[in-house]
Design a protein around this motif. Sequence first.
Motif, short mmCIF file in Angstrom:
data_model
loop_
_atom_site.label_atom_id
_atom_site.label_comp_id
_atom_site.label_asym_id
_atom_site.label_seq_id
_atom_site.Cartn_x
_atom_site.Cartn_y
_atom_site.Cartn_z
N THR A 148 -4.00 4.35 62.74
CA THR A 148 -4.62 4.93 61.53
C THR A 148 -4.39 6.43 61.45
O THR A 148 -4.61 7.16 62.43
N PHE A 149 -3.98 6.85 60.28
CA PHE A 149 -3.83 8.28 59.96
C PHE A 149 -4.98 8.69 59.05
O PHE A 149 -5.23 8.07 58.02
N THR A 150 -5.71 9.74 59.43
CA THR A 150 -6.79 10.27 58.58
C THR A 150 -6.47 11.71 58.22
O THR A 150 -5.85 12.44 59.00
N TYR A 151 -6.92 12.11 57.05
CA TYR A 151 -6.67 13.47 56.61
C TYR A 151 -7.90 14.05 55.92
O TYR A 151 -8.76 13.33 55.40
N ASP A 152 -7.97 15.37 55.92
CA ASP A 152 -9.04 16.13 55.26
C ASP A 152 -8.41 17.41 54.73
O ASP A 152 -8.12 18.34 55.50
N ALA B 150 -0.26 16.40 53.60
CA ALA B 150 -0.44 16.14 55.04
C ALA B 150 0.34 14.87 55.38
O ALA B 150 0.55 14.00 54.53
N GLU B 151 0.77 14.76 56.65
CA GLU B 151 1.51 13.58 57.09
C GLU B 151 1.18 13.26 58.53
O GLU B 151 0.77 14.13 59.30
N SER B 152 1.33 11.98 58.86
CA SER B 152 1.03 11.55 60.22
C SER B 152 2.09 12.01 61.19
O SER B 152 1.81 12.26 62.38
N SER B 153 3.33 12.15 60.71
CA SER B 153 4.46 12.58 61.54
C SER B 153 5.62 12.93 60.62
O SER B 153 5.62 12.56 59.44
N PRO B 154 6.60 13.68 61.12
CA PRO B 154 7.76 14.01 60.29
C PRO B 154 8.52 12.75 59.87
O PRO B 154 8.34 11.67 60.44
N GLU B 155 9.33 12.89 58.85
CA GLU B 155 10.12 11.75 58.38
C GLU B 155 10.98 11.18 59.52
O GLU B 155 11.46 11.92 60.40
N ASN B 156 11.12 9.85 59.48
CA ASN B 156 11.91 9.11 60.47
C ASN B 156 11.29 9.15 61.87
O ASN B 156 11.96 8.85 62.85
N ALA C 36 2.71 7.77 57.58
CA ALA C 36 2.08 7.96 56.28
C ALA C 36 2.10 9.43 55.90
O ALA C 36 2.05 10.32 56.76
N GLY C 37 2.18 9.66 54.62
CA GLY C 37 2.10 11.02 54.08
C GLY C 37 1.30 11.00 52.79
O GLY C 37 1.40 10.06 52.00
N VAL C 38 0.48 12.03 52.58
CA VAL C 38 -0.33 12.11 51.37
C VAL C 38 -0.07 13.44 50.68
O VAL C 38 0.05 14.49 51.33
N GLY C 39 0.05 13.39 49.36
CA GLY C 39 0.27 14.59 48.57
C GLY C 39 -0.60 14.58 47.33
O GLY C 39 -0.75 13.54 46.68
#
Length: 255
Positions: free
Chosen positions: A145-149, A127-133, A92-95
């Motif tokens: 679950t990926f959490t961000y702040d 923020a992202e849970s891991s790099p692409e691929n 997952a990635g959030v922008g």
Amino acid sequence: MLLEIVMLKRILITAVLAATCLSAQASVITSSDSFGTQNSVEDKPLGFLNETVSIDKFDASLGLLTSVTLTFRGQIDSIGSSQNVSDADGRAGVGIFLYNDWQVSNASIGLEHVFISGSTTSAALYAESSPENTFTLISGTNQDTFTYDLSTSLLSADYMFSDGLDMFVADDETGVLDFAFTTFANTNINNDVESGTGKFLNSFNSGTFGEVVVTYNYKESELPSNATAVSEPAMAGLMGLSLLLLGFKRRKRTV
């Protein structure tokens, strides 16, 4: 005798300076207005932002305005999570994208400050849970679950004015200055799975905070209520007392 004259001059100069300070004192007034709460993601939701804060103009009856300082403050915060409930591993990635400049402005004084420039392709916060691929969100485990702040932290800027101060003085038309905080923002969460069909549970909250602080520096036009002016008779009395003291000192030396 020369020493006594020098002492008398010092006493008189001190008295004149004291009287001058009492008749024209430098003073400061600070006023502020804000919206939202710093570090909050709920008080003022981020999205289509068009928020106005109002500051009282300077009351000319207080004295002569000598300088003005404007301080702008702003902050964006976002929290959220993305849970992978797919059959395959995912990411997952959030922008947070600001499609318009995040700015504060006042047309009457011709001032516009940009906190962050708008962009449809570059996220203001990311923020992202891991790099692409790379898929590290494993469904059905404690790693699903990926959490961000995210936060811009507190951004601020100061503008100082020593000329053209009439625009800060209250008049018959208006007694306030209105400052508009504007932007258009989206919070986007993107999900990928290694293979097959992806299914995620996403949630987020994004909020913003803004504040304007104005500091008026001025010289008082009248004496403060708790101060007493040194009148001309009082000044004359002070001079007479000085001469009397010096005369007494001379007499003491000659006895």
